[in-house]
Design an enzyme around this catalytic site. Structure first.
Site, PDB file in Angstrom:
ATOM      1  N   ARG A  13     -12.490  -9.840  14.432  1.00 17.72           N
ATOM      2  CA  ARG A  13     -11.105  -9.857  14.938  1.00 17.72           C
ATOM      3  C   ARG A  13     -11.011  -9.144  16.284  1.00 17.72           C
ATOM      4  O   ARG A  13     -10.293  -9.580  17.183  1.00 17.72           O
ATOM      5  CB  ARG A  13     -10.163  -9.236  13.908  1.00 17.72           C
ATOM      6  CG  ARG A  13      -9.928 -10.195  12.748  1.00 17.72           C
ATOM      7  CD  ARG A  13      -9.404  -9.489  11.526  1.00 17.72           C
ATOM      8  NE  ARG A  13      -8.058  -8.971  11.702  1.00 17.72           N
ATOM      9  CZ  ARG A  13      -7.554  -7.961  10.986  1.00 17.72           C
ATOM     10  NH1 ARG A  13      -8.283  -7.352  10.084  1.00 17.72           N
ATOM     11  NH2 ARG A  13      -6.322  -7.576  11.192  1.00 17.72           N
ATOM     12  N   ARG A  26      -1.504 -15.715  21.241  1.00 23.25           N
ATOM     13  CA  ARG A  26      -2.842 -15.120  21.180  1.00 23.25           C
ATOM     14  C   ARG A  26      -3.834 -15.870  22.054  1.00 23.25           C
ATOM     15  O   ARG A  26      -5.006 -15.484  22.116  1.00 23.25           O
ATOM     16  CB  ARG A  26      -3.338 -15.149  19.745  1.00 23.25           C
ATOM     17  CG  ARG A  26      -3.292 -13.796  19.029  1.00 23.25           C
ATOM     18  CD  ARG A  26      -3.682 -14.077  17.604  1.00 23.25           C
ATOM     19  NE  ARG A  26      -4.163 -13.000  16.818  1.00 23.25           N
ATOM     20  CZ  ARG A  26      -3.426 -12.358  15.904  1.00 23.25           C
ATOM     21  NH1 ARG A  26      -2.147 -12.597  15.779  1.00 23.25           N
ATOM     22  NH2 ARG A  26      -3.990 -11.467  15.138  1.00 23.25           N
ATOM     23  N   LYS A  35       1.635  -3.068  15.987  1.00 30.18           N
ATOM     24  CA  LYS A  35       2.671  -4.049  16.346  1.00 30.18           C
ATOM     25  C   LYS A  35       3.689  -4.237  15.213  1.00 30.18           C
ATOM     26  O   LYS A  35       4.884  -4.274  15.454  1.00 30.18           O
ATOM     27  CB  LYS A  35       2.042  -5.414  16.700  1.00 30.18           C
ATOM     28  CG  LYS A  35       1.041  -5.355  17.843  1.00 30.18           C
ATOM     29  CD  LYS A  35       0.589  -6.742  18.253  1.00 30.18           C
ATOM     30  CE  LYS A  35      -0.246  -7.468  17.221  1.00 30.18           C
ATOM     31  NZ  LYS A  35      -1.583  -6.866  16.953  1.00 30.18           N
ATOM     32  N   ARG A  54      -5.245  -7.302   2.207  1.00 32.61           N
ATOM     33  CA  ARG A  54      -5.651  -8.322   3.178  1.00 32.61           C
ATOM     34  C   ARG A  54      -7.169  -8.412   3.213  1.00 32.61           C
ATOM     35  O   ARG A  54      -7.842  -7.436   3.525  1.00 32.61           O
ATOM     36  CB  ARG A  54      -5.111  -7.971   4.570  1.00 32.61           C
ATOM     37  CG  ARG A  54      -3.645  -8.307   4.742  1.00 32.61           C
ATOM     38  CD  ARG A  54      -3.157  -7.930   6.115  1.00 32.61           C
ATOM     39  NE  ARG A  54      -3.902  -8.524   7.219  1.00 32.61           N
ATOM     40  CZ  ARG A  54      -3.502  -8.515   8.474  1.00 32.61           C
ATOM     41  NH1 ARG A  54      -2.351  -7.939   8.791  1.00 32.61           N
ATOM     42  NH2 ARG A  54      -4.233  -9.064   9.411  1.00 32.61           N
ATOM     43  N   ARG A  77      -5.565   0.785   6.422  1.00 36.22           N
ATOM     44  CA  ARG A  77      -4.593  -0.214   5.970  1.00 36.22           C
ATOM     45  C   ARG A  77      -5.199  -1.074   4.860  1.00 36.22           C
ATOM     46  O   ARG A  77      -4.514  -1.450   3.916  1.00 36.22           O
ATOM     47  CB  ARG A  77      -4.166  -1.091   7.167  1.00 36.22           C
ATOM     48  CG  ARG A  77      -3.085  -2.098   6.818  1.00 36.22           C
ATOM     49  CD  ARG A  77      -2.547  -2.791   8.048  1.00 36.22           C
ATOM     50  NE  ARG A  77      -3.524  -3.694   8.656  1.00 36.22           N
ATOM     51  CZ  ARG A  77      -3.343  -4.330   9.816  1.00 36.22           C
ATOM     52  NH1 ARG A  77      -2.245  -4.148  10.504  1.00 36.22           N
ATOM     53  NH2 ARG A  77      -4.270  -5.137  10.294  1.00 36.22           N
TER      54      ARG A  77
HETATM   55  P1  AMP Z   1      -2.224 -10.732  12.216  1.00 41.10           P
HETATM   56  O1  AMP Z   1      -1.425 -10.358  11.016  1.00 41.10           O
HETATM   57  O2  AMP Z   1      -1.379 -10.920  13.433  1.00 41.10           O
HETATM   58  O3  AMP Z   1      -3.389  -9.803  12.450  1.00 41.10           O
HETATM   59  O4  AMP Z   1      -2.849 -12.170  11.911  1.00 41.10           O
HETATM   60  C1  AMP Z   1      -3.736 -12.388  10.814  1.00 41.10           C
HETATM   61  C2  AMP Z   1      -4.553 -13.653  11.057  1.00 41.10           C
HETATM   62  O5  AMP Z   1      -3.683 -14.784  11.134  1.00 41.10           O
HETATM   63  C3  AMP Z   1      -5.347 -13.694  12.358  1.00 41.10           C
HETATM   64  O6  AMP Z   1      -6.597 -13.031  12.235  1.00 41.10           O
HETATM   65  C4  AMP Z   1      -5.511 -15.192  12.565  1.00 41.10           C
HETATM   66  O7  AMP Z   1      -6.482 -15.741  11.692  1.00 41.10           O
HETATM   67  C5  AMP Z   1      -4.144 -15.709  12.108  1.00 41.10           C
HETATM   68  N1  AMP Z   1      -3.184 -15.724  13.242  1.00 41.10           N
HETATM   69  C6  AMP Z   1      -2.043 -14.983  13.349  1.00 41.10           C
HETATM   70  N2  AMP Z   1      -1.415 -15.249  14.501  1.00 41.10           N
HETATM   71  C7  AMP Z   1      -2.169 -16.160  15.161  1.00 41.10           C
HETATM   72  C8  AMP Z   1      -2.056 -16.809  16.417  1.00 41.10           C
HETATM   73  N3  AMP Z   1      -1.035 -16.562  17.246  1.00 41.10           N
HETATM   74  N4  AMP Z   1      -3.037 -17.688  16.766  1.00 41.10           N
HETATM   75  C9  AMP Z   1      -4.068 -17.947  15.942  1.00 41.10           C
HETATM   76  N5  AMP Z   1      -4.242 -17.361  14.749  1.00 41.10           N
HETATM   77  C10 AMP Z   1      -3.304 -16.477  14.351  1.00 41.10           C
END
Ligand code: AMP
Length: 190
Positions: A146, A89, A14, A134, A128
């Site tokens: 996740r 999400r 994404k 991260r 990654r």
């Molecule tokens: P991402 O970079 O999109 O994989 O997001 C990293 C982490 O941020 C996720 O594993 C969640 O802990 C938190 N996070 C990001 N976006 C959301 C969302 N829309 N709702 C809830 N938690 C989020």
């Protein structure tokens, strides 16, 4: 003006595709993961609150995420449209997004879902993790959490947009350029 939800499991690509889409269409990238990581880096209250959820690979509570997105939409002036990446999400987030956009006389044009099998996701996230710094990319248990959270809590969001005839699935495995081409043909059909 397009408002697009770029959807898919962690590691689906994404972020990579969003960067290319911003360049082509001049859209504003709204990645909730990036926003949280920025807060985390700056040590804000919001960052501290989100930290434990993020580090465990769990979702930050809806009201926190929704408030943050609302602020971002309100402070973005003269936007030509948004790419929502990693948001919504949950179905509650999707409903809140529709509500927020309708207050600005806007709507989601469509959701583009990147389809990638689980074994490929795991390999990509582990790769990654070698450079991303991260915490949630570095540990098999967190990666599994996740993916599980995605399947249980996030996948129903696709049904939400499918019910509005707004869901398009794209094969997310293969050349980045080919995947990008497939995404742009969907956007150009809006
Ligand atoms: P991402 O970079 O999109 O994989 O997001 C990293 C982490 O941020 C996720 O594993 C969640 O802990 C938190 N996070 C990001 N976006 C959301 C969302 N829309 N709702 C809830 N938690 C989020």
């Amino acid at each position: 003006m397009y408002n697009i939800v770029l959807f898919g499991p962690p590691g689906a690509g994404k972020g990579t595709q969003s960067e290319k889409l911003i360049e082509k269409y001049g859209l504003t990238h709204l990645s909730t993961g990036d926003l949280f990581r920025k807060h985390l880096g700056e040590g804000t209250k919001l960052g501290q609150l989100a930290k434990k959820y993020m580090n465990e690979g769990r979702l930050v509570p809806d009201e926190v995420v929704i408030g943050m997105v609302e602020d971002k939409i309100n402070e973005t002036k003269n936007a030509t449209g948004f790419i929502f990446d990693g948001f919504p999400r949950t179905t509650a987030q999707a409903e809140a997004l529709d509500e927020m956009l309708s207050q600005h006389n806007l709507k989601i044009n469509g959701m583009i879902a990147l389809d990638v099998p689980e074994d490929v996701l795991r390999v990509r996230i582990q790769e990654r993790g070698k450079t991303s710094n991260r915490v949630d990319d570095q540990d098999d248990v967190k990666i599994s959490t996740r993916i599980k959270v995605y399947l249980e809590e996030t996948l129903p969001v696709a049904d939400y947009y499918a019910a509005q005839n707004k869901l398009q699935k794209i094969n997310g495995v293969g050349e980045i350029a080919q995947i990008f081409k497939d995404i742009t043909s969907v956007i150009d059909s809006y």
